[in-house]
Each structure stands twice: as C-alpha cells, then as structure tokens.
Design a protein around this motif. Sequence first.
Motif, PDB file in Angstrom:
ATOM      1  N   ASP A   1       2.233   2.864  -4.463  1.00  0.00           N
ATOM      2  CA  ASP A   1       0.871   2.593  -4.015  1.00  0.00           C
ATOM      3  C   ASP A   1      -0.067   3.092  -5.104  1.00  0.00           C
ATOM      4  O   ASP A   1       0.112   4.207  -5.602  1.00  0.00           O
ATOM      5  CB  ASP A   1       0.634   3.376  -2.717  1.00  0.00           C
ATOM      6  CG  ASP A   1      -0.741   3.141  -2.132  1.00  0.00           C
ATOM      7  OD1 ASP A   1      -1.429   2.211  -2.570  1.00  0.00           O
ATOM      8  OD2 ASP A   1      -1.122   3.904  -1.220  1.00  0.00           O
TER       9      ASP A   1
ATOM     10  N   THR B   1     -12.700  -2.847  -8.006  1.00  0.00           N
ATOM     11  CA  THR B   1     -13.273  -3.796  -8.968  1.00  0.00           C
ATOM     12  C   THR B   1     -14.055  -3.021 -10.038  1.00  0.00           C
ATOM     13  O   THR B   1     -14.005  -3.352 -11.228  1.00  0.00           O
ATOM     14  CB  THR B   1     -14.231  -4.756  -8.229  1.00  0.00           C
ATOM     15  OG1 THR B   1     -13.508  -5.391  -7.181  1.00  0.00           O
ATOM     16  CG2 THR B   1     -14.801  -5.804  -9.165  1.00  0.00           C
TER      17      THR B   1
ATOM     18  N   ASP C   1     -15.118   5.423  -1.146  1.00  0.00           N
ATOM     19  CA  ASP C   1     -13.944   5.681  -0.309  1.00  0.00           C
ATOM     20  C   ASP C   1     -13.953   7.132   0.154  1.00  0.00           C
ATOM     21  O   ASP C   1     -14.411   8.025  -0.564  1.00  0.00           O
ATOM     22  CB  ASP C   1     -12.652   5.430  -1.110  1.00  0.00           C
ATOM     23  CG  ASP C   1     -12.332   3.948  -1.209  1.00  0.00           C
ATOM     24  OD1 ASP C   1     -12.311   3.274  -0.173  1.00  0.00           O
ATOM     25  OD2 ASP C   1     -12.131   3.458  -2.335  1.00  0.00           O
TER      26      ASP C   1
ATOM     27  N   ARG D   1     -12.983   3.175   3.611  1.00  0.00           N
ATOM     28  CA  ARG D   1     -14.350   3.128   3.093  1.00  0.00           C
ATOM     29  C   ARG D   1     -15.275   3.958   3.973  1.00  0.00           C
ATOM     30  O   ARG D   1     -15.089   4.055   5.175  1.00  0.00           O
ATOM     31  CB  ARG D   1     -14.853   1.686   3.083  1.00  0.00           C
ATOM     32  CG  ARG D   1     -14.094   0.745   2.189  1.00  0.00           C
ATOM     33  CD  ARG D   1     -14.294   0.962   0.733  1.00  0.00           C
ATOM     34  NE  ARG D   1     -15.664   0.924   0.287  1.00  0.00           N
ATOM     35  CZ  ARG D   1     -16.033   0.821  -1.000  1.00  0.00           C
ATOM     36  NH1 ARG D   1     -15.118   0.731  -1.955  1.00  0.00           N
ATOM     37  NH2 ARG D   1     -17.299   0.806  -1.343  1.00  0.00           N
TER      38      ARG D   1
ATOM     39  N   ARG E   1     -12.011  -7.779  -0.354  1.00  0.00           N
ATOM     40  CA  ARG E   1     -13.111  -6.857  -0.066  1.00  0.00           C
ATOM     41  C   ARG E   1     -14.323  -7.636   0.436  1.00  0.00           C
ATOM     42  O   ARG E   1     -14.812  -8.538  -0.239  1.00  0.00           O
ATOM     43  CB  ARG E   1     -13.428  -6.115  -1.363  1.00  0.00           C
ATOM     44  CG  ARG E   1     -14.593  -5.197  -1.280  1.00  0.00           C
ATOM     45  CD  ARG E   1     -14.552  -4.312  -2.506  1.00  0.00           C
ATOM     46  NE  ARG E   1     -15.826  -3.732  -2.787  1.00  0.00           N
ATOM     47  CZ  ARG E   1     -16.058  -2.957  -3.834  1.00  0.00           C
ATOM     48  NH1 ARG E   1     -15.089  -2.684  -4.682  1.00  0.00           N
ATOM     49  NH2 ARG E   1     -17.243  -2.454  -4.051  1.00  0.00           N
TER      50      ARG E   1
HETATM   51  P1  AMP Z   1     -11.572  -4.169  -4.677  1.00  0.00           P
HETATM   52  O1  AMP Z   1     -12.806  -3.782  -5.389  1.00  0.00           O
HETATM   53  O2  AMP Z   1     -11.633  -5.522  -4.073  1.00  0.00           O
HETATM   54  O3  AMP Z   1     -10.345  -3.957  -5.508  1.00  0.00           O
HETATM   55  O4  AMP Z   1     -11.446  -3.188  -3.443  1.00  0.00           O
HETATM   56  C1  AMP Z   1     -11.472  -1.805  -3.683  1.00  0.00           C
HETATM   57  C2  AMP Z   1     -11.308  -1.073  -2.409  1.00  0.00           C
HETATM   58  O5  AMP Z   1     -10.042  -1.410  -1.813  1.00  0.00           O
HETATM   59  C3  AMP Z   1     -11.260   0.417  -2.602  1.00  0.00           C
HETATM   60  O6  AMP Z   1     -12.541   0.989  -2.683  1.00  0.00           O
HETATM   61  C4  AMP Z   1     -10.487   0.860  -1.397  1.00  0.00           C
HETATM   62  O7  AMP Z   1     -11.302   0.925  -0.258  1.00  0.00           O
HETATM   63  C5  AMP Z   1      -9.481  -0.248  -1.222  1.00  0.00           C
HETATM   64  N1  AMP Z   1      -8.222   0.070  -1.899  1.00  0.00           N
HETATM   65  C6  AMP Z   1      -7.740  -0.485  -3.012  1.00  0.00           C
HETATM   66  N2  AMP Z   1      -6.534   0.025  -3.303  1.00  0.00           N
HETATM   67  C7  AMP Z   1      -6.258   0.950  -2.365  1.00  0.00           C
HETATM   68  C8  AMP Z   1      -5.156   1.843  -2.132  1.00  0.00           C
HETATM   69  N3  AMP Z   1      -4.098   1.854  -2.905  1.00  0.00           N
HETATM   70  N4  AMP Z   1      -5.248   2.686  -1.082  1.00  0.00           N
HETATM   71  C9  AMP Z   1      -6.327   2.671  -0.263  1.00  0.00           C
HETATM   72  N5  AMP Z   1      -7.371   1.848  -0.432  1.00  0.00           N
HETATM   73  C10 AMP Z   1      -7.344   0.990  -1.469  1.00  0.00           C
END
Ligand code: AMP
Length: 641
Positions: free
Chosen positions: A400, A405, A492, A507, A518
């Motif tokens: 994990d 972004t 987060d 979040r 997202r």
């Molecule tokens: P994005 O910008 O679309 O990649 O989404 C980012 C958000 O996805 C992060 O701020 C987290 O809330 C969530 N996220 C991404 N990877 C993880 C992970 N490995 N564990 C928990 N939340 C994650």
Amino acid sequence: MTSQTIEQGLINATSAYEKEYGLAKNDPTLFWGEQAEKVDWFEPPKTILQNDEHGIERWFPDGVLNTCWLALDHHCENGRGDQTALIYDSPVTETKRSYSYEELCEQVSKVAGMLAERGVAKGDRVVIYMPMIPEAAMAMLACARIGAIHSVVFGGFAPSELAVRIEDAEPKAIITASCGIEINKILPYKPLVDKAIMDSRWKPETVVVVQREQCIAELNPDRDIDWHTHIAKAQPHACVPVLSTDPLYILYTSGTTGKPKGVVRDNGGHAVAMKYSMGAIYDMPQDGVFWAASDVGWVVGHSYIVYGPLIHGCTSILYEGKPVRTPDSGAFWRVCEEYKVDVLFSAPTAFRAIKKEDSDAQLLAQYDLSNLKTIYMAGERLDPPTLDWVTSKTDKPVIDHWWQTETGWAIASNPLGIEKMAVKAGSSTKPVPGYQVEVLNEIGDTLPPNQQGFVALKRPLPPGCLPTVWRNHDRFESGYLSQCPGYYVSGDGGYLDDDGYLFIMGRIDDVINVAGHRLSTGEMEEIVGGHPAVAECAVVGIHDDLKGQLPLGLVVLKDGAKVSDGELKDELVGKVRNEIGAVACFKQALVVDRLPKTRSGKILRRVIRQIADGEQYTVPSTIDDPGSLQEIEQALTESES
Ligand code: AMP
Ligand code: COA
C-alpha cells in the motif's frame, strides 16, 4: 546541522532505509543533486534548490532538459531503440499492439510536428480528452516535446467539467478521440467536446480527433482535423529545451469547492522524482515491465503509465479494459502472464471487484504469475481484508502506498528498492526519503505517536510536488500552506505509530474517493442545491464494499415544492451525472425535513456519515436540534427497507 552531526546521524542509522531517509532529510540539496545526475539534462543544474518570488522552493531552477527526450530519444540514443516501450492491450476492442522506443519516438515526433504546424508552441496549453489508447500517451509526450503544457481530462467527466478546465487552462488545441469504449457500450466523445467548447468562454483554435472505427465523429472543417491524416504528412519535430521549472502539465483535481484545482507539475523536479521512484519505491529493473492499471486521466496514469516507466527505460502497459467483465475477472492475471509483468499497480477497488466475482481465485490459478514480483496499491486506503485476500491468493508482496495528485509520487511506501520492511495492515508504511511526514493538531503542533491529526509534510517538499495551482497561486497558499506555516497540509487525517508507520484514515475535507476516483462532495452539493425544489442539502461519502465510498445526498425541500421524492431523486441523479459525469456514481438522494446542524449553522456532515455507515457517534454538544439525527436514522432505515 553540521556535517559532523549529519554523519553521526547516519552512523546511528541502523537500516538502509534510515540511512537514505537521513541523507534526504539532513542534506536535501546534496541528496537530490545526486539523484539529478541520473537524468540526461541538456544543461545540468548548477543550483539545486532555490525559493521563487512567492517563497516556494523550486528544484534545479537553472537546469535545462526535455521530458520527452528523457522518455524516448535518450533510450534510442543509447542503443535501446528496439526495446518495447509501450504495449497497448485492449480487451474492449480485441486489439493488441506494441511500440518499440524507436517507433514511439517517431510517432511522437510527428504528433509534435502536427501540433507545431497548427501553431502550438512552448508554453501553450493543450487539453487531452481521450480514452485509453496509445494516441493519448503520444499526445502527452508530443506536448512535452515542444514544451507545450498538457492537461489531460479523464474521459468519464461530463462536458461541463471539461468546459471548466478549458476555461481555466485556455488551450490552443484539444486532442480527443471519436469515442471511448466501456464494458458493452460505445461512448461518443466528440459531441461532449463540442458541447464543452460551446459552453466555454475560451475557444481552442484546433481540435484534433482520433477517429476510431467503432464510431466516426463529425468534424467541423473550420476547426477540427483528423489525427491520422495529419500525422501522415507531418514533419517530425525535435525536442525543445525547457527550464526545469517550466510546467510539463496541469492536472485538475477535486478540491472542496465546485472549481477544480489545476495542479502544476514542473519538468525537472518531476523527471528526477520519477527516475528516483522507479528504483527506490518500485525496485524496477531498466528492462522490466511495469503495469499501472489506471487511466491517463488520473495522476497514476501520468506518473506510472507514461512518464515514470518510460524515463526509467521500462516497458509500460496501457490497458483499455476493466479488472472484471473484459471479458472476466481473470483479466489482470492474463495481462500479467502474457507480458511478463514485473510490477502491477492499481487501486484496491479493482481487486475488490475481482474478489467479488472470483472469491476463490479460480481464474487466477489458470495463469502463470511467476514473473510478477510485487503488487502496489494506491488511490484509497488498502483495507485489511483486501490486503489479506490479494496476498494469500497471489502469494506476492502487496504494498500500500499513499500519494496525491499534488505530490505526483508516493509520500509513504514500503520502499522495496531501498529496503523491504514488514507490512502492517492498514498502513502505507513509512515516509519515502525526501518527505518529512508529521501529524499536527489544528493549531499546528506536532502530535505524539498514535494520535490522529492532520497529516502534513514539512517543507521543503521533494522534487516533483506541485509548486503552485495554475493561475491561482493564492489558492495554493490558502489551500495547503497557510494553515500551518512551514508545512504542506495534505487534506488527509491519520497517525504515525510507535515504529514510525503511517496510517492514513481518510480525508478531513469535502473530498471522497469513489472507486479510486477523487471527487468533491462540495461540488455535488452545489449541483444538488441548484435544483429548483431544493432548499438545502448535504452530500457525504458513505462506505461501499466495492467502491470504497459512494456519495449520499440528503435534501431539504423548499416549502411548497411540488415534486415526489422519487421524481426528485431521479432528477438529482441525472443532474449530477450530466454536470460531473457517470464517474461520480451519485445514485442515492433522500428527502429529510431538516439537516443536523450546530447552533452556528454548520451542517454536521461527519455525524451524518457515521449514522449512514452504522457507526457509533457522539452527539456534539453544539448541536442545535438533536431530533434531526433520529430523523436521518429513520429516513435511512426506510430507504433501505
Ligand atoms: P488523488 O489525488 O486522486 O490521487 O487522490 C489522493 C487522495 O486519495 C489522498 O489524499 C487520499 O485521501 C487518498 N489516497 C491515495 N492513496 C491512498 C492510500 N494508499 N491510503 C489511503 N488513502 C489514499
Ligand atoms: N469514459 C467514460 N465513462 C467512464 C469512464 C471513461 N473513461 N470510466 C468510467 N466511466 C463510467 C462507467 O461506464 C460507469 O458508467 P455507468 O454508471 O453508466 O455504468 C461510471 O463511469 C462509473 O464507472 P466506475 O466507477 O469505473 O464503475 P464500474 O462499475 O464501471 O467499474 C471498477 C468499477 C472498480 C471495476 C472500476 O472503477 C475500476 O477498475 N477501478 C480501478 C480504479 C482506478 O483505475 N483508479 C484510478 C487510480 S489508481
């Protein structure tokens, strides 16, 4: 810190990870300067880190390079032109195609030539709205080649979302395809692009259309050109040198309001981060096969379908299909076997979809996965049952890793290229070298281990992270930096445990993750609240076994509104689908008499979510009308029965 104390810290470091982490933390300039040497600059940087006019740290400001050169020409120059760069595997069209570095470079040079002939030059923006076809990657690389700034918009977004991005980015050209192909359906893209341009104040000069045989789009002779005809006669274009700090792309992402944020990625920092991550995080050999089963419309697609694997010299797979039903839930394993994939990267929701349809992994057993070394997941928290299932069925390490972004690459991971650490379920392991993760309370104090708070990154952020929001630097400052001076606040919540493992718990703002996508509940509220019968509303993300979260809308009707609950629900579902897109998966809307609020009028969204998820909740002492909570419980129970 003196070099003596740095050295002392490193001597005390007991592991390879601690040593590397310490180097990056204690002397970022030295550390990233060394990493930058692994990239083929036109002019190597003399300055490694410098603040810009806004006081934002910028990496390698005087370095000159071209990202397309690094991804393609560099490998051809080094005798690796025959190696496979890109494999296109499309179960939805039953097509398989592969491109060597030489072939991809030739194609991309012509796309670049075609764009240049249409007047696209360094610094101009190009919006790319495409399905998962190789031309999407070619379009991105071609922009990078001529120094134009691409902005890819995910194909599942509706015309109004596309229009907002066109207005903000002001592209000189749009590149699209006649259609996307989802499971058993053809989705014409061109009418969506036409509508978005019609609705937008900004009009691009050119629209380039890749015609797909499944659906031929009508072209406007004054504006639209056919990709294939123009590429055939285009002159190849050489790589244009750009500064490290020049933008490579803008990628819009959901924030807390209806207006998405244009995350800006630079060229130099990004290239160095991509190169570093392919080794340190993914432990990828140069000639390995990397498969990010995502979409070029998301950051994962930018970083690990296109730029990371190609800059590193790997073979990258571009897959136009789903984990299930294309044709079955053995699709991922089939691709892994067929192309001898070393590393597979996708979102937990994809594996939950596979698990749902093939819980005993009978299809998996039909494939030879001996080449597959590791499975990485991101986009949402990897829930322990999915971790257990994938680990036990594949017998592979399942990692994990947490990123956004905004950062463009992982903030926390098990960095297999440095050291393999024990996996703790629910944790994305430890901060990657270069990132200093701290958990803060609301006034910016660092919290001790095991206490939940705002997960923040101490500045400077490492190379690759956003330096600003496109044409809205104030939004960057107010959205991420000003809350806790000296830190980037991630949005987060989570905690670090006694061993320094990071647990991201979700979040803390109005952003939700639906099937790893997202989305902004704030934006959905604006759309739902815009319905003429709705007085006020709240949209929250509730738990879903497959997609992680799904939006739920609670609405209060205006006095005298004449619409049945069923009709209203259908209209709201249609409205969100039309204005954001099918990808929002907004399918549940409940009418209630009132929303729970604090005495100061703030809607208690967290409590609504807890009630909907059947969790224990504490009635806040500031609640205005405790009876509103029982009403919601009742409305939810009635809707379920
Ligand atoms: P994005 O910008 O679309 O990649 O989404 C980012 C958000 O996805 C992060 O701020 C987290 O809330 C969530 N996220 C991404 N990877 C993880 C992970 N490995 N564990 C928990 N939340 C994650
Ligand atoms: N273009 C047009 N429409 C799209 C689209 C695209 N590129 N991607 C999705 N959609 C549409 C779907 O057709 C669906 O429409 P529908 O409501 O009419 O059926 C809707 O958007 C929702 O799509 P999705 O959330 O993907 O649901 P799904 O049921 O089709 O598939 C999963 C579910 C879990 C299999 C799928 O979401 C998946 O594979 N996710 C992987 C996660 C991922 O790629 N994350 C990116 C970050 S790593």
